[in-house]
Design a protein around this motif. Sequence first.
Motif, PDB file in Angstrom:
ATOM      1  N   ASP A 196      31.875  24.322  -3.145  1.00 46.94           N
ATOM      2  CA  ASP A 196      30.727  25.217  -3.326  1.00 46.94           C
ATOM      3  C   ASP A 196      30.998  26.171  -4.501  1.00 46.94           C
ATOM      4  O   ASP A 196      30.147  26.339  -5.386  1.00 46.94           O
ATOM      5  CB  ASP A 196      30.480  26.004  -2.029  1.00 46.94           C
ATOM      6  CG  ASP A 196      29.226  26.861  -2.078  1.00 46.94           C
ATOM      7  OD1 ASP A 196      28.270  26.500  -2.786  1.00 46.94           O
ATOM      8  OD2 ASP A 196      29.197  27.902  -1.386  1.00 46.94           O
ATOM      9  N   HIS A 200      29.050  26.509  -8.030  1.00 44.92           N
ATOM     10  CA  HIS A 200      28.461  27.762  -8.549  1.00 44.92           C
ATOM     11  C   HIS A 200      28.812  27.955 -10.017  1.00 44.92           C
ATOM     12  O   HIS A 200      27.963  28.283 -10.842  1.00 44.92           O
ATOM     13  CB  HIS A 200      28.982  28.975  -7.761  1.00 44.92           C
ATOM     14  CG  HIS A 200      28.525  28.999  -6.344  1.00 44.92           C
ATOM     15  ND1 HIS A 200      29.212  29.658  -5.355  1.00 44.92           N
ATOM     16  CD2 HIS A 200      27.450  28.431  -5.739  1.00 44.92           C
ATOM     17  CE1 HIS A 200      28.580  29.504  -4.206  1.00 44.92           C
ATOM     18  NE2 HIS A 200      27.506  28.759  -4.412  1.00 44.92           N
ATOM     19  N   HIS A 265      22.206  22.992  -5.926  1.00 40.56           N
ATOM     20  CA  HIS A 265      21.866  23.929  -4.860  1.00 40.56           C
ATOM     21  C   HIS A 265      20.417  23.787  -4.404  1.00 40.56           C
ATOM     22  O   HIS A 265      20.114  23.938  -3.224  1.00 40.56           O
ATOM     23  CB  HIS A 265      22.158  25.363  -5.286  1.00 40.56           C
ATOM     24  CG  HIS A 265      23.576  25.766  -5.017  1.00 40.56           C
ATOM     25  ND1 HIS A 265      24.617  25.308  -5.781  1.00 40.56           N
ATOM     26  CD2 HIS A 265      24.119  26.538  -4.037  1.00 40.56           C
ATOM     27  CE1 HIS A 265      25.742  25.809  -5.292  1.00 40.56           C
ATOM     28  NE2 HIS A 265      25.475  26.559  -4.238  1.00 40.56           N
ATOM     29  N   HIS A 279      26.963  24.167   4.067  1.00 38.49           N
ATOM     30  CA  HIS A 279      26.451  24.338   2.711  1.00 38.49           C
ATOM     31  C   HIS A 279      27.331  23.686   1.634  1.00 38.49           C
ATOM     32  O   HIS A 279      26.846  22.955   0.771  1.00 38.49           O
ATOM     33  CB  HIS A 279      26.295  25.835   2.422  1.00 38.49           C
ATOM     34  CG  HIS A 279      25.962  26.159   1.015  1.00 38.49           C
ATOM     35  ND1 HIS A 279      24.740  25.845   0.458  1.00 38.49           N
ATOM     36  CD2 HIS A 279      26.694  26.736   0.028  1.00 38.49           C
ATOM     37  CE1 HIS A 279      24.734  26.231  -0.819  1.00 38.49           C
ATOM     38  NE2 HIS A 279      25.902  26.776  -1.097  1.00 38.49           N
ATOM     39  N   ASN A 283      26.475  20.373  -0.847  1.00 37.59           N
ATOM     40  CA  ASN A 283      26.637  20.456  -2.301  1.00 37.59           C
ATOM     41  C   ASN A 283      27.532  19.335  -2.806  1.00 37.59           C
ATOM     42  O   ASN A 283      27.243  18.685  -3.812  1.00 37.59           O
ATOM     43  CB  ASN A 283      27.301  21.784  -2.698  1.00 37.59           C
ATOM     44  CG  ASN A 283      26.332  22.936  -2.738  1.00 37.59           C
ATOM     45  OD1 ASN A 283      25.144  22.744  -2.917  1.00 37.59           O
ATOM     46  ND2 ASN A 283      26.846  24.132  -2.569  1.00 37.59           N
TER      47      ASN A 283
END
Length: 395
Positions: A196, A200, A265, A279, A283
């Motif tokens: 994750d 990002h 996302h 989450h 991803n």
Amino acid sequence: MTITTHVAPRKLLIGGGSLAKLPALLAELGLARPLVVTDPWMVGSGTVDRLLAPLAAAGVPSKVFSDTVPDPTDTVVDAGVVALREGQFDCLIGFGGGSPMDTAKAIAILAAARPGQRLRDFKVPASADRAALPVICVPTTAGTGSEATRFTIVTDTASDEKMLIAGLGALPLAAVVDYELTFSVPPRVTADTGIDSLAHALEAYVSARANSFSDLYAEAAMRLIAPNLRRAYAAPQDAAARAAMMEGATLAGLAFSNSSVALVHGMSRPIGAHFHVPHGLSNAMLLPAVTAFGLEAGLPRYAAAARVMGLAEAGTPDAAAGQALLRELEALNRELGVPSPRDHGIDAGRYDSLLPLMAEQALASGSPGNNPRVPQAEEIMALYRQVYAGGPVGA
Ligand SMILES: [Fe+2]
């Protein structure tokens, strides 16, 4: 003329043992009566005591709201607002992974709302700029980076939509980032949360909203995360790897908070909302295929990311560097045991029937619009179909 904005918490304490400095931080900020927002596991495992003990020792009275759930819901946020109003609190402390931190942020936003307003009134494209109380975040995973972002994600239980809520109201006043809290995080969660963070940084870097400030954060994050993700997964007690991942996660949060996330996302949230996939894992399921989809359109940026991550030498042509990035993302998923949606047990029929809604929700979040290659709904559905069974991605 393009105007770049930059936001960050007023103060970040980063490093091993920094949690002991929390009472001094509160005092510095003039705060004295926190409501600690966490989850039942943090209480049951005794982890929350690592936060409560220094508060108690410093004579800071606190109460705990521990009803947060994975993928925070609007109903839990409503309950949190009730708990907040039952006491004389002057701040919220979000303690845990992304869910408790995001819940604390959403409680602060909803508590400042006008009568009759619901949390869904604050989802993008609205701007959630007001919070009733300041929020301090203490992450226990590396991670969502929520401790450093102006975002919170909350599921609307009426529609199963993961709502993206953005604005200064969701920006923590301060955060304590202590990697010593991550030694007990199991390998699966280390992998999911670490991917994750990588997503990002990478998405912030290739986003149409990338700028010189977010690039600095994204590059620093990728430099830390790329060589340490496998190490933290394989050796949970490796302090240097844990420290690098924790710092990388916060830097990645600063990166996307000042740029944006993108198609990974955007597509990940509907998978999480409808199938309750963690989450970071949803991803990871998407990252190689979505990167392949946008690779040509965003090639200079993806190639630069590959070089920053140490996957290609400085003089490697963009095309080869981009391929090296794709192969690395596939290798990470293989080595970190990331399943396809099918292998995760998601029913093919239900998945297929939800694709139009998932594509619509992905687009509505606005994130796909920042991707190097902006998809149509049909292309999003094709990508969902492509990742379902896993397998190598082309480019
Ligand atoms: Fe994320």
